[in-house]
Scaffold this motif. Structure first.
Motif, PDB file in Angstrom:
ATOM      1  N   PRO A  38      -4.362 -30.845  12.286  1.00 43.73           N
ATOM      2  CA  PRO A  38      -3.509 -30.412  11.679  1.00 43.73           C
ATOM      3  C   PRO A  38      -1.536 -30.285  12.036  1.00 43.73           C
ATOM      4  O   PRO A  38      -2.174 -30.122  13.453  1.00 43.73           O
ATOM      5  CB  PRO A  38      -3.361 -29.162  10.913  1.00 43.73           C
ATOM      6  CG  PRO A  38      -4.932 -29.035  10.951  1.00 43.73           C
ATOM      7  CD  PRO A  38      -5.678 -30.133  11.507  1.00 43.73           C
ATOM      8  N   PHE A  39      -1.015 -30.178  11.461  1.00 44.78           N
ATOM      9  CA  PHE A  39       0.440 -29.842  12.150  1.00 44.78           C
ATOM     10  C   PHE A  39       0.957 -28.559  12.604  1.00 44.78           C
ATOM     11  O   PHE A  39       1.048 -27.841  11.329  1.00 44.78           O
ATOM     12  CB  PHE A  39       1.366 -30.881  12.480  1.00 44.78           C
ATOM     13  CG  PHE A  39       2.885 -30.911  13.773  1.00 44.78           C
ATOM     14  CD1 PHE A  39       3.003 -31.190  14.662  1.00 44.78           C
ATOM     15  CD2 PHE A  39       3.917 -30.598  12.801  1.00 44.78           C
ATOM     16  CE1 PHE A  39       3.747 -31.242  16.064  1.00 44.78           C
ATOM     17  CE2 PHE A  39       4.824 -29.976  13.686  1.00 44.78           C
ATOM     18  CZ  PHE A  39       5.284 -30.724  14.969  1.00 44.78           C
ATOM     19  N   GLN A  40       1.033 -27.956  13.821  1.00 43.57           N
ATOM     20  CA  GLN A  40       1.929 -26.453  13.761  1.00 43.57           C
ATOM     21  C   GLN A  40       3.647 -26.346  13.998  1.00 43.57           C
ATOM     22  O   GLN A  40       4.080 -26.643  15.540  1.00 43.57           O
ATOM     23  CB  GLN A  40       0.947 -25.367  14.740  1.00 43.57           C
ATOM     24  CG  GLN A  40      -0.658 -24.715  14.051  1.00 43.57           C
ATOM     25  CD  GLN A  40      -0.521 -24.324  12.830  1.00 43.57           C
ATOM     26  OE1 GLN A  40       0.283 -23.623  12.336  1.00 43.57           O
ATOM     27  NE2 GLN A  40      -1.252 -24.836  12.139  1.00 43.57           N
ATOM     28  N   PRO A  41       4.196 -26.381  13.263  1.00 41.23           N
ATOM     29  CA  PRO A  41       6.106 -26.864  14.106  1.00 41.23           C
ATOM     30  C   PRO A  41       6.010 -25.176  14.393  1.00 41.23           C
ATOM     31  O   PRO A  41       5.769 -24.032  14.150  1.00 41.23           O
ATOM     32  CB  PRO A  41       6.534 -26.728  12.047  1.00 41.23           C
ATOM     33  CG  PRO A  41       5.843 -26.243  11.402  1.00 41.23           C
ATOM     34  CD  PRO A  41       4.058 -26.962  12.199  1.00 41.23           C
ATOM     35  N   ASN A  42       6.918 -25.101  14.841  1.00 40.65           N
ATOM     36  CA  ASN A  42       8.050 -24.402  15.957  1.00 40.65           C
ATOM     37  C   ASN A  42       7.969 -23.337  14.625  1.00 40.65           C
ATOM     38  O   ASN A  42       9.586 -23.767  13.599  1.00 40.65           O
ATOM     39  CB  ASN A  42       8.882 -24.419  16.736  1.00 40.65           C
ATOM     40  CG  ASN A  42       8.296 -25.366  17.713  1.00 40.65           C
ATOM     41  OD1 ASN A  42       7.519 -24.656  18.164  1.00 40.65           O
ATOM     42  ND2 ASN A  42       8.980 -26.832  18.457  1.00 40.65           N
ATOM     43  N   PRO A  43       7.997 -22.536  14.446  1.00 40.58           N
ATOM     44  CA  PRO A  43       8.597 -21.303  13.664  1.00 40.58           C
ATOM     45  C   PRO A  43      10.234 -20.796  13.381  1.00 40.58           C
ATOM     46  O   PRO A  43      10.827 -19.716  13.896  1.00 40.58           O
ATOM     47  CB  PRO A  43       7.323 -20.134  13.490  1.00 40.58           C
ATOM     48  CG  PRO A  43       7.954 -20.148  15.233  1.00 40.58           C
ATOM     49  CD  PRO A  43       7.401 -20.898  15.909  1.00 40.58           C
TER      50      PRO A  43
ATOM     51  N   ARG B 158       4.173 -36.917  17.663  1.00 41.39           N
ATOM     52  CA  ARG B 158       4.592 -35.844  16.683  1.00 41.39           C
ATOM     53  C   ARG B 158       5.088 -35.334  15.999  1.00 41.39           C
ATOM     54  O   ARG B 158       5.664 -33.684  17.054  1.00 41.39           O
ATOM     55  CB  ARG B 158       2.852 -35.647  16.381  1.00 41.39           C
ATOM     56  CG  ARG B 158       1.244 -36.378  16.861  1.00 41.39           C
ATOM     57  CD  ARG B 158       0.454 -35.696  16.057  1.00 41.39           C
ATOM     58  NE  ARG B 158       0.200 -35.105  14.837  1.00 41.39           N
ATOM     59  CZ  ARG B 158      -1.253 -34.465  14.741  1.00 41.39           C
ATOM     60  NH1 ARG B 158      -1.123 -33.555  15.280  1.00 41.39           N
ATOM     61  NH2 ARG B 158      -1.077 -34.057  13.322  1.00 41.39           N
TER      62      ARG B 158
ATOM     63  N   GLY C 180       5.089 -33.594  12.978  1.00 41.88           N
ATOM     64  CA  GLY C 180       5.223 -33.078  11.169  1.00 41.88           C
ATOM     65  C   GLY C 180       3.145 -33.596  11.040  1.00 41.88           C
ATOM     66  O   GLY C 180       2.968 -34.627  11.771  1.00 41.88           O
ATOM     67  N   PHE C 181       2.477 -33.041   9.926  1.00 40.46           N
ATOM     68  CA  PHE C 181       1.496 -33.899   9.852  1.00 40.46           C
ATOM     69  C   PHE C 181       1.972 -35.461   8.874  1.00 40.46           C
ATOM     70  O   PHE C 181       2.512 -35.652   8.226  1.00 40.46           O
ATOM     71  CB  PHE C 181       0.796 -33.242   8.367  1.00 40.46           C
ATOM     72  CG  PHE C 181      -0.547 -33.820   8.226  1.00 40.46           C
ATOM     73  CD1 PHE C 181      -1.663 -33.808   9.089  1.00 40.46           C
ATOM     74  CD2 PHE C 181      -0.708 -34.512   6.853  1.00 40.46           C
ATOM     75  CE1 PHE C 181      -3.374 -34.562   8.814  1.00 40.46           C
ATOM     76  CE2 PHE C 181      -2.272 -34.796   6.932  1.00 40.46           C
ATOM     77  CZ  PHE C 181      -2.936 -35.048   7.572  1.00 40.46           C
TER      78      PHE C 181
END
Length: 322
Positions: free
Chosen positions: A32-37, A257, A259-260
Protein backbone atom coordinates in the motif's frame (compact mmCIF):
# COMPACT_ATOMS: atom_id res chain seq x y z
CA UNK A 1 3.68 -5.00 -48.69
CA UNK A 2 2.94 -8.18 -46.80
CA UNK A 3 0.59 -7.74 -43.87
CA UNK A 4 2.42 -8.17 -40.56
CA UNK A 5 1.31 -10.88 -38.19
CA UNK A 6 -0.33 -9.65 -35.02
CA UNK A 7 -0.08 -11.35 -31.65
CA UNK A 8 -1.72 -10.44 -28.33
CA UNK A 9 -1.74 -13.70 -26.34
CA UNK A 10 1.86 -14.83 -26.18
CA UNK A 11 1.57 -15.78 -22.50
CA UNK A 12 -1.04 -16.06 -19.76
CA UNK A 13 -1.40 -12.97 -17.56
CA UNK A 14 -2.46 -14.98 -14.48
CA UNK A 15 0.73 -17.01 -14.70
CA UNK A 16 2.73 -13.78 -14.83
CA UNK A 17 0.80 -12.43 -11.82
CA UNK A 18 1.64 -15.49 -9.74
CA UNK A 19 5.33 -15.21 -10.65
CA UNK A 20 5.51 -11.51 -9.81
CA UNK A 21 3.57 -11.71 -6.56
CA UNK A 22 5.76 -14.57 -5.30
CA UNK A 23 9.05 -12.91 -6.21
CA UNK A 24 10.51 -11.09 -3.16
CA UNK A 25 12.41 -8.65 -5.38
CA UNK A 26 9.09 -7.24 -6.62
CA UNK A 27 7.37 -7.09 -3.22
CA UNK A 28 7.52 -3.28 -2.94
CA UNK A 29 5.25 -2.95 -5.99
CA UNK A 30 2.50 -4.67 -4.01
CA UNK A 31 2.70 -2.56 -0.86
CA UNK A 32 0.00 0.00 0.00
CA UNK A 33 1.14 3.55 -0.65
CA UNK A 34 0.91 6.21 2.03
CA UNK A 35 0.95 9.68 0.42
CA UNK A 36 2.04 12.78 2.25
CA UNK A 37 -1.00 14.36 3.97
CA UNK A 38 -0.96 17.49 1.84
CA UNK A 39 -4.31 18.75 0.61
CA UNK A 40 -4.66 19.55 -3.07
CA UNK A 41 -5.30 23.28 -3.39
CA UNK A 42 -5.98 25.36 -6.46
CA UNK A 43 -2.34 26.46 -6.38
CA UNK A 44 -1.25 22.81 -6.32
CA UNK A 45 -3.56 22.04 -9.24
CA UNK A 46 -2.13 24.90 -11.29
CA UNK A 47 1.40 23.79 -10.40
CA UNK A 48 0.57 20.22 -11.47
CA UNK A 49 -0.76 21.38 -14.86
CA UNK A 50 2.30 23.55 -15.55
CA UNK A 51 4.75 20.87 -14.39
CA UNK A 52 3.03 18.19 -16.47
CA UNK A 53 3.08 20.28 -19.64
CA UNK A 54 6.72 21.21 -19.06
CA UNK A 55 7.72 17.58 -18.55
CA UNK A 56 6.01 16.42 -21.73
CA UNK A 57 7.36 19.39 -23.72
CA UNK A 58 10.86 18.38 -22.64
CA UNK A 59 10.11 14.72 -23.44
CA UNK A 60 8.99 15.44 -27.01
CA UNK A 61 11.82 17.88 -27.58
CA UNK A 62 14.32 15.26 -26.43
CA UNK A 63 12.85 12.65 -28.79
CA UNK A 64 12.19 14.97 -31.73
CA UNK A 65 14.76 13.28 -33.98
CA UNK A 66 15.00 9.67 -35.02
CA UNK A 67 12.37 6.96 -34.84
CA UNK A 68 11.51 6.97 -31.15
CA UNK A 69 7.85 6.42 -32.04
CA UNK A 70 6.54 4.07 -34.68
CA UNK A 71 3.17 4.11 -36.38
CA UNK A 72 0.68 2.05 -34.39
CA UNK A 73 -0.73 0.19 -37.37
CA UNK A 74 -1.95 -2.60 -35.11
CA UNK A 75 -4.68 -0.26 -33.84
CA UNK A 76 -6.59 -0.67 -37.08
CA UNK A 77 -6.78 -4.41 -36.38
CA UNK A 78 -7.66 -3.86 -32.72
CA UNK A 79 -10.30 -1.28 -33.60
CA UNK A 80 -11.53 -2.03 -37.15
CA UNK A 81 -14.38 0.47 -36.79
CA UNK A 82 -11.83 3.19 -37.52
CA UNK A 83 -11.38 1.70 -41.01
CA UNK A 84 -14.84 0.36 -41.73
CA UNK A 85 -16.89 3.44 -40.87
CA UNK A 86 -17.34 5.26 -44.17
CA UNK A 87 -19.76 8.13 -43.52
CA UNK A 88 -17.38 11.08 -42.91
CA UNK A 89 -16.79 9.97 -39.34
CA UNK A 90 -14.98 12.12 -36.80
CA UNK A 91 -12.43 10.89 -34.28
CA UNK A 92 -10.87 12.72 -31.35
CA UNK A 93 -7.36 11.48 -30.58
CA UNK A 94 -6.58 12.50 -26.99
CA UNK A 95 -2.87 12.81 -26.19
CA UNK A 96 -1.73 12.59 -29.79
CA UNK A 97 2.01 12.89 -29.10
CA UNK A 98 3.98 12.94 -32.33
CA UNK A 99 1.27 11.27 -34.42
CA UNK A 100 1.95 7.55 -34.06
CA UNK A 101 -1.81 6.98 -33.76
CA UNK A 102 -3.03 9.84 -35.97
CA UNK A 103 -1.13 8.82 -39.09
CA UNK A 104 -2.37 5.21 -39.39
CA UNK A 105 -5.94 6.44 -38.91
CA UNK A 106 -5.57 9.00 -41.69
CA UNK A 107 -3.98 6.37 -43.95
CA UNK A 108 -6.52 3.69 -43.12
CA UNK A 109 -9.72 5.61 -43.78
CA UNK A 110 -9.91 8.35 -46.39
CA UNK A 111 -13.33 9.42 -45.11
CA UNK A 112 -12.35 10.05 -41.50
CA UNK A 113 -11.65 13.45 -39.93
CA UNK A 114 -9.16 13.52 -37.06
CA UNK A 115 -9.17 16.08 -34.26
CA UNK A 116 -5.95 15.64 -32.28
CA UNK A 117 -5.09 17.27 -28.97
CA UNK A 118 -2.19 17.21 -26.56
CA UNK A 119 -1.15 19.16 -23.48
CA UNK A 120 2.29 19.70 -25.00
CA UNK A 121 2.84 22.37 -27.65
CA UNK A 122 6.10 20.60 -28.52
CA UNK A 123 4.14 17.43 -29.27
CA UNK A 124 1.72 19.35 -31.48
CA UNK A 125 4.62 20.73 -33.51
CA UNK A 126 5.94 17.19 -33.96
CA UNK A 127 2.58 15.75 -35.04
CA UNK A 128 2.05 18.56 -37.53
CA UNK A 129 5.51 17.97 -38.99
CA UNK A 130 4.75 14.24 -39.23
CA UNK A 131 1.43 14.71 -41.01
CA UNK A 132 2.56 17.49 -43.35
CA UNK A 133 5.72 15.54 -44.26
CA UNK A 134 3.48 12.98 -45.96
CA UNK A 135 2.68 15.61 -48.62
CA UNK A 136 -0.91 14.46 -48.91
CA UNK A 137 -3.39 17.29 -49.27
CA UNK A 138 -6.22 15.06 -48.08
CA UNK A 139 -4.37 14.48 -44.80
CA UNK A 140 -4.02 18.20 -44.12
CA UNK A 141 -7.70 18.81 -44.85
CA UNK A 142 -8.80 16.01 -42.51
CA UNK A 143 -6.37 16.74 -39.68
CA UNK A 144 -7.13 19.38 -37.02
CA UNK A 145 -4.69 19.67 -34.06
CA UNK A 146 -5.26 21.81 -30.97
CA UNK A 147 -3.75 22.21 -27.52
CA UNK A 148 -5.75 20.90 -24.56
CA UNK A 149 -4.98 19.21 -21.25
CA UNK A 150 -8.21 17.30 -20.75
CA UNK A 151 -7.28 16.50 -17.15
CA UNK A 152 -7.59 20.13 -16.10
CA UNK A 153 -9.56 21.83 -18.90
CA UNK A 154 -12.83 21.00 -20.63
CA UNK A 155 -12.71 20.20 -24.32
CA UNK A 156 -13.79 23.14 -26.52
CA UNK A 157 -17.51 22.99 -27.21
CA UNK A 158 -17.07 23.01 -30.98
CA UNK A 159 -16.00 19.35 -30.69
CA UNK A 160 -19.61 18.54 -29.84
CA UNK A 161 -21.29 21.10 -32.07
CA UNK A 162 -21.87 20.35 -35.76
CA UNK A 163 -22.24 24.01 -36.88
CA UNK A 164 -18.91 24.83 -35.23
CA UNK A 165 -17.27 21.76 -36.76
CA UNK A 166 -18.28 22.91 -40.23
CA UNK A 167 -16.36 26.17 -39.72
CA UNK A 168 -13.17 24.60 -38.39
CA UNK A 169 -11.45 24.33 -41.78
CA UNK A 170 -11.71 28.08 -42.40
CA UNK A 171 -10.15 28.87 -39.04
CA UNK A 172 -7.55 26.15 -39.53
CA UNK A 173 -6.40 27.88 -42.71
CA UNK A 174 -5.98 31.12 -40.82
CA UNK A 175 -4.11 29.44 -37.96
CA UNK A 176 -1.79 27.37 -40.17
CA UNK A 177 -1.53 29.60 -43.21
CA UNK A 178 2.03 28.54 -44.07
CA UNK A 179 0.93 24.91 -44.56
CA UNK A 180 3.56 23.55 -42.20
CA UNK A 181 1.84 23.85 -38.85
CA UNK A 182 3.27 27.18 -37.70
CA UNK A 183 0.35 28.20 -35.54
CA UNK A 184 -0.31 31.93 -35.41
CA UNK A 185 -2.85 31.64 -32.59
CA UNK A 186 -4.43 29.05 -30.36
CA UNK A 187 -7.21 27.08 -32.04
CA UNK A 188 -9.23 27.12 -28.83
CA UNK A 189 -9.07 30.93 -28.75
CA UNK A 190 -10.12 31.07 -32.39
CA UNK A 191 -13.37 29.36 -31.50
CA UNK A 192 -14.19 31.28 -28.34
CA UNK A 193 -16.70 33.45 -30.21
CA UNK A 194 -18.26 30.62 -32.20
CA UNK A 195 -18.99 28.22 -29.34
CA UNK A 196 -22.67 27.53 -28.78
CA UNK A 197 -24.95 25.73 -26.33
CA UNK A 198 -26.57 23.43 -28.88
CA UNK A 199 -24.17 20.54 -28.33
CA UNK A 200 -25.34 16.98 -27.59
CA UNK A 201 -22.11 15.17 -28.46
CA UNK A 202 -20.36 15.39 -31.79
CA UNK A 203 -17.55 12.89 -32.50
CA UNK A 204 -18.05 9.28 -33.50
CA UNK A 205 -14.89 7.94 -31.87
CA UNK A 206 -12.47 8.88 -29.10
CA UNK A 207 -9.06 7.22 -28.89
CA UNK A 208 -7.19 7.07 -25.57
CA UNK A 209 -3.95 5.33 -26.51
CA UNK A 210 -1.27 5.34 -23.80
CA UNK A 211 -2.63 8.65 -22.52
CA UNK A 212 -4.70 7.98 -19.41
CA UNK A 213 -1.75 6.36 -17.62
CA UNK A 214 0.11 9.70 -17.76
CA UNK A 215 -2.46 11.28 -15.40
CA UNK A 216 -2.65 10.99 -11.62
CA UNK A 217 -5.27 8.43 -10.67
CA UNK A 218 -7.47 10.99 -8.92
CA UNK A 219 -7.80 12.97 -12.17
CA UNK A 220 -8.90 10.05 -14.31
CA UNK A 221 -12.66 9.95 -13.50
CA UNK A 222 -13.33 13.55 -14.56
CA UNK A 223 -11.05 13.20 -17.59
CA UNK A 224 -13.02 10.19 -18.81
CA UNK A 225 -16.26 12.09 -18.29
CA UNK A 226 -14.86 14.78 -20.59
CA UNK A 227 -14.40 12.14 -23.29
CA UNK A 228 -17.93 10.90 -22.67
CA UNK A 229 -19.31 14.44 -23.11
CA UNK A 230 -18.01 14.95 -26.66
CA UNK A 231 -19.08 11.56 -28.03
CA UNK A 232 -22.28 11.17 -30.01
CA UNK A 233 -24.84 8.79 -28.48
CA UNK A 234 -23.72 5.35 -29.62
CA UNK A 235 -20.16 6.58 -30.16
CA UNK A 236 -17.17 4.42 -29.24
CA UNK A 237 -14.10 5.03 -27.09
CA UNK A 238 -11.03 2.95 -27.88
CA UNK A 239 -8.58 2.38 -25.04
CA UNK A 240 -5.10 0.90 -24.87
CA UNK A 241 -2.64 1.49 -22.06
CA UNK A 242 -0.11 -0.07 -19.71
CA UNK A 243 -1.27 -3.18 -17.88
CA UNK A 244 -0.47 -4.40 -14.39
CA UNK A 245 2.92 -6.18 -14.16
CA UNK A 246 4.11 -4.94 -17.52
CA UNK A 247 7.88 -5.14 -17.84
CA UNK A 248 8.24 -1.36 -17.57
CA UNK A 249 6.40 -1.35 -14.21
CA UNK A 250 8.71 -3.96 -12.74
CA UNK A 251 11.73 -1.89 -13.75
CA UNK A 252 10.72 1.07 -11.58
CA UNK A 253 12.62 1.32 -8.32
CA UNK A 254 10.89 1.89 -5.00
CA UNK A 255 11.72 5.61 -4.82
CA UNK A 256 9.87 6.21 -8.10
CA UNK A 257 6.51 5.29 -6.56
CA UNK A 258 4.12 8.26 -6.24
CA UNK A 259 1.01 6.18 -5.58
CA UNK A 260 -0.31 2.64 -5.63
CA UNK A 261 0.67 1.36 -9.09
CA UNK A 262 1.70 4.95 -9.94
CA UNK A 263 5.28 5.93 -10.76
CA UNK A 264 7.18 9.01 -11.83
CA UNK A 265 10.09 8.82 -14.24
CA UNK A 266 13.25 10.85 -13.71
CA UNK A 267 12.09 13.30 -16.40
CA UNK A 268 8.92 14.18 -14.46
CA UNK A 269 6.45 12.20 -16.60
CA UNK A 270 4.12 9.76 -14.88
CA UNK A 271 2.90 6.24 -15.54
CA UNK A 272 0.03 4.26 -14.03
CA UNK A 273 -0.43 0.52 -14.57
CA UNK A 274 -4.01 -0.71 -14.94
CA UNK A 275 -5.76 -3.87 -13.88
CA UNK A 276 -9.01 -4.75 -15.64
CA UNK A 277 -11.18 -3.93 -12.63
CA UNK A 278 -9.77 -0.40 -12.36
CA UNK A 279 -10.41 0.28 -16.05
CA UNK A 280 -13.92 -1.15 -15.82
CA UNK A 281 -14.80 0.93 -12.76
CA UNK A 282 -13.45 4.13 -14.31
CA UNK A 283 -15.32 3.86 -17.59
CA UNK A 284 -18.57 2.37 -16.34
CA UNK A 285 -18.55 4.97 -13.58
CA UNK A 286 -18.38 7.69 -16.23
CA UNK A 287 -21.47 6.31 -17.99
CA UNK A 288 -19.93 4.04 -20.62
CA UNK A 289 -21.05 0.53 -21.52
CA UNK A 290 -18.25 -2.03 -21.64
CA UNK A 291 -17.96 -3.87 -24.97
CA UNK A 292 -14.46 -5.35 -24.76
CA UNK A 293 -11.86 -5.46 -21.98
CA UNK A 294 -8.84 -7.75 -21.77
CA UNK A 295 -5.10 -7.96 -21.26
CA UNK A 296 -2.83 -8.07 -24.30
CA UNK A 297 0.25 -10.11 -23.41
CA UNK A 298 3.10 -9.83 -25.91
CA UNK A 299 6.53 -11.42 -25.65
CA UNK A 300 9.37 -9.83 -27.57
CA UNK A 301 13.15 -10.15 -27.62
CA UNK A 302 15.59 -7.31 -27.08
CA UNK A 303 17.80 -7.36 -30.16
CA UNK A 304 20.78 -5.90 -28.31
CA UNK A 305 21.01 -8.28 -25.39
CA UNK A 306 18.76 -11.15 -26.47
CA UNK A 307 16.61 -10.94 -23.33
CA UNK A 308 12.94 -11.82 -23.50
CA UNK A 309 10.53 -9.03 -22.56
CA UNK A 310 6.97 -9.60 -21.41
CA UNK A 311 4.77 -6.63 -22.21
CA UNK A 312 1.27 -6.23 -20.79
CA UNK A 313 -1.27 -3.79 -22.14
CA UNK A 314 -4.96 -3.34 -21.51
CA UNK A 315 -7.31 -3.30 -24.50
CA UNK A 316 -10.74 -1.80 -24.05
CA UNK A 317 -13.72 -0.74 -26.13
CA UNK A 318 -16.53 1.28 -24.56
CA UNK A 319 -19.74 2.78 -25.90
CA UNK A 320 -21.79 5.82 -24.98
CA UNK A 321 -25.37 4.59 -24.56
CA UNK A 322 -27.85 5.59 -27.25
Amino acid sequence: MRKAEYFSKDFDWDELRVQVENDPSFSYHLLPFQPNPISISLVDEAHYAAAGSHAWNAFHHRHASGKFFKERRYLLEEFPELVNYKDNSKVLEVGCGNGSTVLPILRGNENIIVYACDCSNEALERVKETVYACNKVSFEHRFHPFCCDFSVTAFPTWLACNPCQENITQTQQLCFSDGRGKSQKNLNDSYSLSESRCCIGGVDFVTLIFTLSALPLHRMPESIKECFSVLKPGGLLFFRDYGLYDMSMLRFEMDKRVGFREYMRSDGTRSYFFCLDTVRNLFVGAGFTELELEYCCVKSVNRRNGKSMRRVWVHGKFQKPV
